[in-house]
Design a protein around this motif. Structure first.
Motif, PDB file in Angstrom:
ATOM      1  N   PRO A   2       7.208  11.447  10.092  1.00  0.00           N
ATOM      2  CA  PRO A   2       6.457  12.592   9.559  1.00  0.00           C
ATOM      3  C   PRO A   2       6.338  13.704  10.603  1.00  0.00           C
ATOM      4  CG  PRO A   2       5.346  10.518   9.071  1.00  0.00           C
ATOM      5  CD  PRO A   2       6.445  10.194  10.026  1.00  0.00           C
ATOM      6  N   PRO A   3       6.074  14.950  10.167  1.00  0.00           N
ATOM      7  CA  PRO A   3       5.938  16.055  11.124  1.00  0.00           C
ATOM      8  C   PRO A   3       4.744  15.839  12.050  1.00  0.00           C
ATOM      9  CG  PRO A   3       5.210  16.719   8.942  1.00  0.00           C
ATOM     10  CD  PRO A   3       5.870  15.389   8.786  1.00  0.00           C
ATOM     11  N   THR A   4       4.840  16.441  13.229  1.00  0.00           N
ATOM     12  CA  THR A   4       3.756  16.343  14.192  1.00  0.00           C
ATOM     13  C   THR A   4       2.899  17.599  14.143  1.00  0.00           C
ATOM     14  OG1 THR A   4       5.017  17.339  15.992  1.00  0.00           O
ATOM     15  CG2 THR A   4       5.231  14.944  15.676  1.00  0.00           C
ATOM     16  N   LEU A   5       1.734  17.477  14.699  1.00  0.00           N
ATOM     17  CA  LEU A   5       0.830  18.629  14.744  1.00  0.00           C
ATOM     18  C   LEU A   5       1.438  19.762  15.566  1.00  0.00           C
ATOM     19  CD1 LEU A   5      -1.901  19.440  13.654  1.00  0.00           C
ATOM     20  CD2 LEU A   5      -2.967  18.542  15.736  1.00  0.00           C
ATOM     21  N   GLN A   6       2.210  19.423  16.591  1.00  0.00           N
ATOM     22  CA  GLN A   6       2.859  20.443  17.399  1.00  0.00           C
ATOM     23  C   GLN A   6       3.835  21.269  16.560  1.00  0.00           C
ATOM     24  OE1 GLN A   6       2.310  21.045  20.885  1.00  0.00           O
ATOM     25  NE2 GLN A   6       3.353  22.899  20.193  1.00  0.00           N
ATOM     26  N   THR A   7       4.563  20.608  15.645  1.00  0.00           N
ATOM     27  CA  THR A   7       5.503  21.315  14.771  1.00  0.00           C
ATOM     28  C   THR A   7       4.763  22.277  13.857  1.00  0.00           C
ATOM     29  OG1 THR A   7       6.975  19.392  14.785  1.00  0.00           O
ATOM     30  CG2 THR A   7       7.305  21.005  13.041  1.00  0.00           C
ATOM     31  N   VAL A   8       3.626  21.851  13.309  1.00  0.00           N
ATOM     32  CA  VAL A   8       2.829  22.715  12.427  1.00  0.00           C
ATOM     33  C   VAL A   8       2.293  23.915  13.199  1.00  0.00           C
ATOM     34  CG1 VAL A   8       0.824  22.806  10.903  1.00  0.00           C
ATOM     35  CG2 VAL A   8       2.247  20.744  10.973  1.00  0.00           C
ATOM     36  N   VAL A   9       1.823  23.700  14.426  1.00  0.00           N
ATOM     37  CA  VAL A   9       1.288  24.784  15.250  1.00  0.00           C
ATOM     38  C   VAL A   9       2.352  25.843  15.513  1.00  0.00           C
ATOM     39  CG1 VAL A   9       0.451  25.337  17.577  1.00  0.00           C
ATOM     40  CG2 VAL A   9      -0.541  23.423  16.311  1.00  0.00           C
ATOM     41  N   GLY A 114      -0.487  24.343   3.900  1.00  0.00           N
ATOM     42  CA  GLY A 114      -0.212  23.200   3.035  1.00  0.00           C
ATOM     43  C   GLY A 114       1.239  23.160   2.586  1.00  0.00           C
ATOM     44  N   LYS A 115       1.795  24.335   2.222  1.00  0.00           N
ATOM     45  CA  LYS A 115       3.190  24.382   1.808  1.00  0.00           C
ATOM     46  C   LYS A 115       4.127  24.012   2.960  1.00  0.00           C
ATOM     47  CE  LYS A 115       2.886  27.778  -1.927  1.00  0.00           C
ATOM     48  NZ  LYS A 115       3.307  29.142  -2.387  1.00  0.00           N
ATOM     49  N   ALA A 116       3.799  24.498   4.150  1.00  0.00           N
ATOM     50  CA  ALA A 116       4.662  24.200   5.302  1.00  0.00           C
ATOM     51  C   ALA A 116       4.702  22.702   5.587  1.00  0.00           C
ATOM     52  CB  ALA A 116       4.155  24.965   6.519  1.00  0.00           C
ATOM     53  N   VAL A 117       3.523  22.082   5.560  1.00  0.00           N
ATOM     54  CA  VAL A 117       3.483  20.637   5.809  1.00  0.00           C
ATOM     55  C   VAL A 117       4.208  19.890   4.698  1.00  0.00           C
ATOM     56  CG1 VAL A 117       1.969  18.617   5.983  1.00  0.00           C
ATOM     57  CG2 VAL A 117       1.386  20.722   7.191  1.00  0.00           C
TER      58      VAL A 117
END
Length: 522
Positions: A2-9, A114-117
């Protein structure tokens, strides 16, 4: 993964205010939006929680503590709505608790995060499916290799990053990669398998999972019903690794199970077809078409042993064990026949998996000689499978072979005399019927013992009387009485042979001897 918080940031331009220095190790599995003072009842863990702080007041330490206890991935605070900036008390509470705290700019809608995640999760799932398809392709190519099932097991171990093993229906290892924990798997299979036949209410073993410190094992059945009261599996395969298997790996494991089951069924069908061909080859040999038989067998990549050869007969269930070591064919009477070089007979018999075996005298491929050898092997097998009597042939052979099963050679069987070729029950019935008048004789004279002494001394009166300790005239009287009771002429060689056979049967089989005694008849 799953994606990491760093990727979302990085993707959304968020600003970290608290939490670990590196956010690459923090997994985000969903995005939740809540303005509740306690949103934890509606969370599962690993969410990025977004809020504008409309109801944030009072004990911020408690708010942050509840989020940490619930296992949220991080807290995103949207500024410019109810707060121009992130409250300092919240930043301090998050820093102390180690909760990742992100500042969400006013221009960044929560729905965009939300869409990005969601897109990142979809991409991750697509990547997993792609990896699963690629792994299935590699497993399929492995199944097409000459090693077949063994190649699939080797490939599967690489795909799961651990080990794999192929086991037979009883838990015996057929193939395993280095480090395989086959002992633990076999022990668990032995513990869980129902020994009762399926038709008697027994249940076939389904899949099972074993977990321990740093070890995770999955075992699946091959063929059969796979549980639920169906037919018993024809084998198992096991995979193990140091960490739990993710869903994509379970997909790969299931694909390997399908390939292994297909290969097993194809192998069984091919083996059955090859057995029919070998049975036809044996029929050709018995009909005198030896050259045609060799030609048919050559098409399978096989060859017949050079004469002189021996015929080995074993029960039908020994066919699987014998096939890799000799030319074998199933016979119409349910036995397995093997044609082996004379020097290799003992080695092939040892490969019969503990089954009893009968071995013929040396023979050639002449139809009459081969037919005789097959009959000899079957007779020797019958002697190997019948219950042993005290001191009998079967007992001596059983002692020589130990737990590997009896191996009886026709030459040894014939060396025991005519009785060795007869079924014990038949011999007993013959002896009982023939000697019954003598056993029922009311006199004190032992007519059966006298008859034995007379025949052992080849009809010499003086020698037989001396052995019995009686006068020769007494013996003559007894033999006349024997002849009268039996209605037979003791001077006839054929009569003597029959009587000797009956006496030997009575001696070799205690039950016959007991039933022939005068005490029993009185």
């Amino acid at each position: 993964m799953p994606p990491t918080l760093q990727t979302v940031v990085r993707r959304m331009g968020l600003r970290p205010l608290a939490g670990p220095a590196a956010l690459d190790g923090v997994v985000v599995r969903w995005v939740a939006v809540s303005e509740l003072a306690d949103p934890t009842p509606y969370l599962e863990g690993d969410e990025l929680l977004l809020t504008t702080g409309l109801r944030l007041a009072g004990d911020l330490e408690g708010y942050v503590g509840r989020l940490v206890a619930r296992g949220v991935a991080g807290l995103g605070f949207g500024v410019g709505v109810s707060h121009e900036g992130v409250p300092g008390a919240l930043v301090e509470a998050a820093r102390r608790a180690g909760l990742p705290l992100l500042e969400v700019p006013r221009e960044t809608p929560f729905i965009a995060i939300g869409k990005a995640v969601s897109e990142l999760l979809a991409a991750e799932q697509y990547e997993e499916i792609t990896r699963a398809f690629a792994a299935q392709g590699r497993l399929t190519r492995a199944a097409l290799r000459p090693e077949g099932m063994h190649a699939v097991i080797d490939r599967l171990a690489k795909e799961v990053g651990g080990w794999a093993a192929l086991l037979d229906e009883s838990g015996g290892v057929r193939h395993a990669t280095p480090g395989a924990r086959t002992g633990a798997v076999a022990a668990e299979l032995a513990r869980l398998q129902d020994p009762r036949p399926v038709e008697d209410g027994g249940r076939a073993l389904a899949s099972l999972a074993l977990s321990g410190p740093g070890e995770h094992i999955v075992v699946q059945p091959l063929g059969g019903g796979g549980g639920g009261g169906g037919a018993r599996p024809r084998g198992f395969f096991a995979v193990g690794a140091g960490k739990p298997f993710p869903p994509v790996t379970h997909t790969v494991i299931n694909a390997a199970g399908s390939l292994l089951t297909l290969a097993m069924e194809q192998g069984r069908a091919q083996a059955a077809a090859e057995r029919r061909v070998r049975a036809a080859v044996l029929d050709l040999l018995l009909s005198g078409a030896a050259e045609q038989a060799r030609g048919v067998l050559a098409a399978l990549g096989g060859r017949l042993p050079d004469p002189p050869l021996l015929v080995l007969a074993a029960p039908a269930d020994a066919l699987d064990a014998l096939e890799p070591h000799a030319f074998t064919a199933p016979a119409a009477d349910g036995t397995a026949l093997a044609l082996v070089p004379e020097a290799a007979a003992d080695d092939v018999a040892r490969e019969a998996g503990g089954a009893p075996c009968g071995v013929s005298l040396p023979a050639t491929y002449r139809p009459a000689a081969l037919t005789t050898a097959i009959d000899q092997a079957r007779r020797a097998l019958a002697a190997a499978t019948r219950p042993s009597g005290p001191g009998g042939q079967g007992e001596r052979q059983g002692e020589r072979q130990g737990e590997r099963g009896r191996v009886v050679r026709f030459g040894e069987l014939a060396g025991q005399g005519l009785l060795g070729l007869l079924d014990p029950a038949t011999a007993q019935a013959f002896a009982t019927a023939l000697l019954a008048p003598l056993a029922a004789y009311g006199s004190r004279a032992d007519l059966i013992g006298s008859l034995r002494a007379y025949l052992e001394c080849n009809g010499h009166w003086d020698a037989a009387a001396q052995r019995l300790g009686v006068h020769r005239h007494t013996l003559r009287y007894r033999m006349r009485r024997v002849g009268e009771l039996l209605g037979r002429d003791l001077d006839d060689p054929g009569v003597r042979a029959e009587l000797w056979l009956a006496l030997e049967a009575a001696r070799r089989h205690p039950a016959t001897a007991a039933s022939s005694s005068p005490a029993d008849s009185s």
